[in-house]
Write an enzyme that holds these catalytic residues in place. Sequence first.
Site, PDB file in Angstrom:
ATOM      1  N   HIS A  54       0.839  -1.218   0.000  1.00  0.00           N
ATOM      2  CA  HIS A  54       0.000   0.000   0.000  1.00  0.00           C
ATOM      3  C   HIS A  54       0.860   1.249   0.000  1.00  0.00           C
ATOM      4  CE1 HIS A  54      -3.269   2.760   1.294  1.00  0.00           C
ATOM      5  NE2 HIS A  54      -4.056   1.827   0.787  1.00  0.00           N
ATOM      6  N   PHE A  55       1.456   1.672  -0.912  1.00  0.00           N
ATOM      7  CA  PHE A  55       1.660   1.099  -2.239  1.00  0.00           C
ATOM      8  C   PHE A  55       3.156   1.026  -2.457  1.00  0.00           C
ATOM      9  CE2 PHE A  55      -2.310   3.470  -2.257  1.00  0.00           C
ATOM     10  CZ  PHE A  55      -3.200   2.506  -2.654  1.00  0.00           C
TER      11      PHE A  55
END
Length: 150
Positions: A54-55
Amino acid sequence: MSEHAVSIDVREIMRCLPHRYPFLLVDRVTEMEPNVRIKALKNVTINEPFFVGHFEQYPVMPGVLIIEALAQAAGILAIKSQGERLENELYFFVGIDNARFKRQVVPGDQLVFEVTQMTVKRGIGKYAARALVDGQVACEAEIMCARREV
């Protein structure tokens, strides 16, 4: 310095909350006024396990984890307001209203949680909660926690 300044470290937090790595999201309590308010913090590092997905190219702390951290801070306030957590009880996150995300939280940020007790009725507390980074609101919500025997 506030007259309600305290220093509750992670060992004491772990006596209050059942959460453990990687889900313990409060590092320290810096201020507390029982039955009124708490101020706590989390240092966000690139080593957080959620940043793996994420991410990868643009790491951002998931908003739901900021909400969870606010709920944990509310739980600490509730527990410390009654003294200590009883062995057979837990505080559960049971509701949220008016949640808003206003700023991304990234590695290197320090989240400051400010939680104020609004009401407590029949073992359910409602709290006004804010998470700040560098004095800017990253997230705000009204959170409900319920005390239950387990």
